[in-house]
Design an enzyme around this catalytic site. Structure first.
Site, PDB file in Angstrom:
ATOM      1  N   GLY A 261       0.696  -1.296   0.145  1.00  0.00           N
ATOM      2  CA  GLY A 261      -0.055  -0.103  -0.052  1.00  0.00           C
ATOM      3  C   GLY A 261       0.806   1.250   0.254  1.00  0.00           C
ATOM      4  O   GLY A 261       0.470   2.241   0.577  1.00  0.00           O
TER       5      GLY A 261
ATOM      6  N   ARG B   8       0.727   5.579  -2.013  1.00  0.00           N
ATOM      7  CA  ARG B   8       0.467   7.085  -1.266  1.00  0.00           C
ATOM      8  C   ARG B   8       0.553   6.779   0.052  1.00  0.00           C
ATOM      9  O   ARG B   8       0.722   5.887   0.615  1.00  0.00           O
ATOM     10  CB  ARG B   8      -1.058   7.716  -2.010  1.00  0.00           C
ATOM     11  CG  ARG B   8      -2.025   6.718  -1.557  1.00  0.00           C
ATOM     12  CD  ARG B   8      -3.452   7.338  -1.782  1.00  0.00           C
ATOM     13  NE  ARG B   8      -4.577   6.810  -0.690  1.00  0.00           N
ATOM     14  CZ  ARG B   8      -5.721   7.308  -1.125  1.00  0.00           C
ATOM     15  NH1 ARG B   8      -6.129   7.870  -2.087  1.00  0.00           N
ATOM     16  NH2 ARG B   8      -6.678   6.675  -0.516  1.00  0.00           N
TER      17      ARG B   8
ATOM     18  N   VAL C   3      -3.164  -7.194  -1.914  1.00  0.00           N
ATOM     19  CA  VAL C   3      -2.652  -8.058  -0.718  1.00  0.00           C
ATOM     20  C   VAL C   3      -3.898  -8.828  -0.231  1.00  0.00           C
ATOM     21  O   VAL C   3      -3.541  -9.875   0.276  1.00  0.00           O
ATOM     22  CB  VAL C   3      -2.148  -7.117   0.313  1.00  0.00           C
ATOM     23  CG1 VAL C   3      -0.890  -6.575   0.047  1.00  0.00           C
ATOM     24  CG2 VAL C   3      -3.207  -6.316   0.883  1.00  0.00           C
TER      25      VAL C   3
ATOM     26  N   SER D  14      -3.394   0.345  14.677  1.00  0.00           N
ATOM     27  CA  SER D  14      -3.871   1.689  14.652  1.00  0.00           C
ATOM     28  C   SER D  14      -4.248   1.859  16.241  1.00  0.00           C
ATOM     29  O   SER D  14      -4.396   0.917  16.965  1.00  0.00           O
ATOM     30  CB  SER D  14      -5.250   1.700  13.986  1.00  0.00           C
ATOM     31  OG  SER D  14      -5.965   2.845  14.438  1.00  0.00           O
TER      32      SER D  14
ATOM     33  N   TYR E  23     -12.840  -2.309  11.698  1.00  0.00           N
ATOM     34  CA  TYR E  23     -11.376  -1.643  11.943  1.00  0.00           C
ATOM     35  C   TYR E  23     -10.921  -1.964  12.896  1.00  0.00           C
ATOM     36  O   TYR E  23      -9.596  -2.422  12.965  1.00  0.00           O
ATOM     37  CB  TYR E  23     -11.531  -0.246  11.359  1.00  0.00           C
ATOM     38  CG  TYR E  23     -10.181   0.560  11.099  1.00  0.00           C
ATOM     39  CD1 TYR E  23      -9.588   0.509   9.861  1.00  0.00           C
ATOM     40  CD2 TYR E  23      -9.356   1.165  12.143  1.00  0.00           C
ATOM     41  CE1 TYR E  23      -8.341   1.039   9.506  1.00  0.00           C
ATOM     42  CE2 TYR E  23      -8.450   1.989  11.818  1.00  0.00           C
ATOM     43  CZ  TYR E  23      -7.790   1.685  10.465  1.00  0.00           C
ATOM     44  OH  TYR E  23      -6.682   2.401  10.416  1.00  0.00           O
TER      45      TYR E  23
ATOM     46  N   ALA F  84     -11.537  -4.367  15.131  1.00  0.00           N
ATOM     47  CA  ALA F  84     -11.502  -5.825  15.137  1.00  0.00           C
ATOM     48  C   ALA F  84     -10.125  -6.311  14.225  1.00  0.00           C
ATOM     49  O   ALA F  84      -9.265  -7.084  14.772  1.00  0.00           O
ATOM     50  CB  ALA F  84     -12.699  -6.519  14.938  1.00  0.00           C
ATOM     51  N   ALA F  85     -10.042  -5.822  13.091  1.00  0.00           N
ATOM     52  CA  ALA F  85      -8.754  -6.114  12.212  1.00  0.00           C
ATOM     53  C   ALA F  85      -7.655  -5.661  12.716  1.00  0.00           C
ATOM     54  O   ALA F  85      -6.554  -6.565  12.665  1.00  0.00           O
ATOM     55  CB  ALA F  85      -9.229  -5.311  10.939  1.00  0.00           C
TER      56      ALA F  85
HETATM   57  N1  LIG Z   1      -4.413   7.841   8.300  1.00  0.00           N
HETATM   58  C1  LIG Z   1      -4.660   7.680   9.564  1.00  0.00           C
HETATM   59  O1  LIG Z   1      -4.861   8.454  10.374  1.00  0.00           O
HETATM   60  C2  LIG Z   1      -4.228   6.073  10.101  1.00  0.00           C
HETATM   61  C3  LIG Z   1      -4.393   5.974  11.546  1.00  0.00           C
HETATM   62  C4  LIG Z   1      -4.295   4.700  11.994  1.00  0.00           C
HETATM   63  C5  LIG Z   1      -3.756   3.729  11.091  1.00  0.00           C
HETATM   64  N2  LIG Z   1      -3.662   4.008   9.668  1.00  0.00           N
HETATM   65  C6  LIG Z   1      -3.153   2.761   8.801  1.00  0.00           C
HETATM   66  O2  LIG Z   1      -2.036   3.169   8.147  1.00  0.00           O
HETATM   67  C7  LIG Z   1      -2.137   2.789   6.859  1.00  0.00           C
HETATM   68  C8  LIG Z   1      -2.199   3.612   5.657  1.00  0.00           C
HETATM   69  O3  LIG Z   1      -2.940   4.527   5.463  1.00  0.00           O
HETATM   70  P1  LIG Z   1      -3.172   5.763   5.178  1.00  0.00           P
HETATM   71  O4  LIG Z   1      -3.599   6.897   6.016  1.00  0.00           O
HETATM   72  O5  LIG Z   1      -1.823   6.191   4.304  1.00  0.00           O
HETATM   73  O6  LIG Z   1      -4.301   5.485   3.984  1.00  0.00           O
HETATM   74  P2  LIG Z   1      -4.381   5.658   2.397  1.00  0.00           P
HETATM   75  O7  LIG Z   1      -5.809   5.503   1.942  1.00  0.00           O
HETATM   76  O8  LIG Z   1      -3.762   7.062   1.878  1.00  0.00           O
HETATM   77  O9  LIG Z   1      -3.302   4.546   1.703  1.00  0.00           O
HETATM   78  C9  LIG Z   1      -3.485   3.212   1.733  1.00  0.00           C
HETATM   79  C10 LIG Z   1      -3.060   2.628   0.537  1.00  0.00           C
HETATM   80  O10 LIG Z   1      -3.312   1.137   0.534  1.00  0.00           O
HETATM   81  C11 LIG Z   1      -3.638   0.702  -0.731  1.00  0.00           C
HETATM   82  N3  LIG Z   1      -4.602  -0.228  -0.627  1.00  0.00           N
HETATM   83  C12 LIG Z   1      -5.637  -0.356  -0.300  1.00  0.00           C
HETATM   84  N4  LIG Z   1      -6.228  -1.766  -0.447  1.00  0.00           N
HETATM   85  C13 LIG Z   1      -5.276  -2.372  -0.918  1.00  0.00           C
HETATM   86  C14 LIG Z   1      -4.957  -3.975  -1.301  1.00  0.00           C
HETATM   87  N5  LIG Z   1      -6.127  -4.691  -1.221  1.00  0.00           N
HETATM   88  N6  LIG Z   1      -4.001  -4.228  -1.824  1.00  0.00           N
HETATM   89  C15 LIG Z   1      -2.813  -3.342  -1.943  1.00  0.00           C
HETATM   90  N7  LIG Z   1      -2.994  -1.971  -1.548  1.00  0.00           N
HETATM   91  C16 LIG Z   1      -4.033  -1.722  -0.899  1.00  0.00           C
HETATM   92  C17 LIG Z   1      -4.416   2.014  -1.342  1.00  0.00           C
HETATM   93  O11 LIG Z   1      -4.376   1.850  -2.749  1.00  0.00           O
HETATM   94  C18 LIG Z   1      -3.682   3.093  -0.892  1.00  0.00           C
HETATM   95  O12 LIG Z   1      -2.438   3.293  -1.606  1.00  0.00           O
HETATM   96  C19 LIG Z   1      -3.256   1.784   6.971  1.00  0.00           C
HETATM   97  O13 LIG Z   1      -3.078   0.312   7.345  1.00  0.00           O
HETATM   98  C20 LIG Z   1      -4.293   2.345   7.902  1.00  0.00           C
HETATM   99  O14 LIG Z   1      -5.340   1.515   8.419  1.00  0.00           O
HETATM  100  C21 LIG Z   1      -3.796   5.262   9.257  1.00  0.00           C
END
Ligand SMILES: NC(=O)c1ccc[n+]([C@@H]2O[C@H](COP(=O)([O-])OP(=O)(O)OC[C@H]3O[C@@H](n4cnc5c(N)ncnc54)[C@H](O)[C@@H]3O)[C@@H](O)[C@H]2O)c1
Length: 262
Positions: free
Chosen positions: A28, A31, A79, A157, A170, A172-173
């Site tokens: 992922g 971005r 994934v 998270s 979310y 639970a995951a």
């Molecule tokens: N932004 C927040 O506040 C925050 C807080 C806690 C945890 N997170 C976690 O951080 C991670 C990144 O989040 P983010 O904020 O950068 O989100 P985002 O949506 O900007 O980026 C997520 C990326 O994952 C990719 N993705 C989604 N489904 C996919 C799949 N099946 N296979 C491969 N790639 C896939 C998307 O295309 C995207 O590029 C995530 O696991 C999210 O749960 C984010």
């Protein structure tokens, strides 16, 4: 130590390229937080695999990082699909012969109150945020086991630790991901493979920009640092846990949340 001194210490650590000759996969990473993690690992000398379900951002980010001087492969990979994952692992090992660092970062949200949560949205989040980490970690552990070295960092998270309104799927995951992290840590410590989780709080990315302004402001009021986190804040924590020198830290959850939970 002042903040300036600390930044200098960190800069000189990165300049010493502690991850030279190492190979890192970040899922992922087209971005957001994933991309920032890839950039930090690359700055520390690692060869980088940009991997994302979105082919366009995957290729674009891989190209941009390559143009900025990195050794970078772009591999489109969903994934949740085991065949895609195996193809990625084969492509990386055929090209570079090893995998030292795995960051399970790909994730989605499908927020809803418990009573309104559909089975589809429950399953989509469990598949993408939890089962995927199993599907990616298992084949990569085979590679790391042969090397007798590895660093796995799972992006959980604060929601997975503390729960959150409207996020039953979310939470639970991400809680499950923490359980996975700890079990891998216990089973693979003897092979010098560490497994840790970074639990971000409220980070400014497309994921949180999709929230209603009122909800964002409510959370901001509760953060002692009085700001949202940046993707770089998370990348710094992942870099730390990915270093060879962090080898005695395993099975831990590092919350990076500006003091939201203490
Ligand atoms: N932004 C927040 O506040 C925050 C807080 C806690 C945890 N997170 C976690 O951080 C991670 C990144 O989040 P983010 O904020 O950068 O989100 P985002 O949506 O900007 O980026 C997520 C990326 O994952 C990719 N993705 C989604 N489904 C996919 C799949 N099946 N296979 C491969 N790639 C896939 C998307 O295309 C995207 O590029 C995530 O696991 C999210 O749960 C984010």
């Amino acid at each position: 130590m002042t903040t300036e001194q600390m930044t200098k210490t960190q800069e000189s650590l990165i300049a010493s390229k502690p991850l030279k000759d190492q190979v890192a996969i970040v899922t992922g990473s087209g971005r957001g937080i994933g991309r920032a993690i890839a950039e930090a690992l690359m700055a520390a000398g690692a060869k980088i695999v940009i991997s994302d379900i979105n082919e366009e951002t995957c290729n674009q980010t891989a190209t941009e990082l390559r143009e900025s001087g990195g050794d970078v492969m772009g591999v489109q990979c969903n994934v949740t699909v085991s065949d895609d994952v195996q193809k990625m692992v084969d492509a990386v090992t055929n090209n570079w012969g090893r995998i030292d660092i795995l960051v399970n970062n790909a994730g989605i949200t499908r927020d809803q109150l418990v009573m309104r949560m559909t089975e589809q949205d429950w399953q989509a989040v469990i598949d993408t945020n939890l089962t995927s980490a199993f599907k990616v970690t298992q084949p990569i552990l085979k590679v790391m086991s042969k090397q007798r070295y590895g660093r796995i960092v799972n992006i959980a998270s604060t929601t997975g630790v503390h729960g959150n309104f409207g996020q039953i799927n979310y939470a639970a995951a991400k809680a499950g991901l923490i359980g996975l992290t700890k079990t891998v840590a216990i089973e693979y410590a003897s092979r010098t493979i560490t497994s840790n989780a970074v639990a971000p709080g409220f980070i400014d990315t497309a994921m949180t920009q999709a929230m209603k302004e009122e909800a964002r402001n409510k959370i901001l009021e509760k953060i002692p640092m009085q700001r949202m986190g940046t993707p770089a804040d998370i990348a710094n924590a992942v870099l730390f846990l990915s270093l060879p020198s962090s080898g005695y830290i395993t099975g831990q959850v590092l919350e990076v949340n500006g003091g939201l939970y203490t």
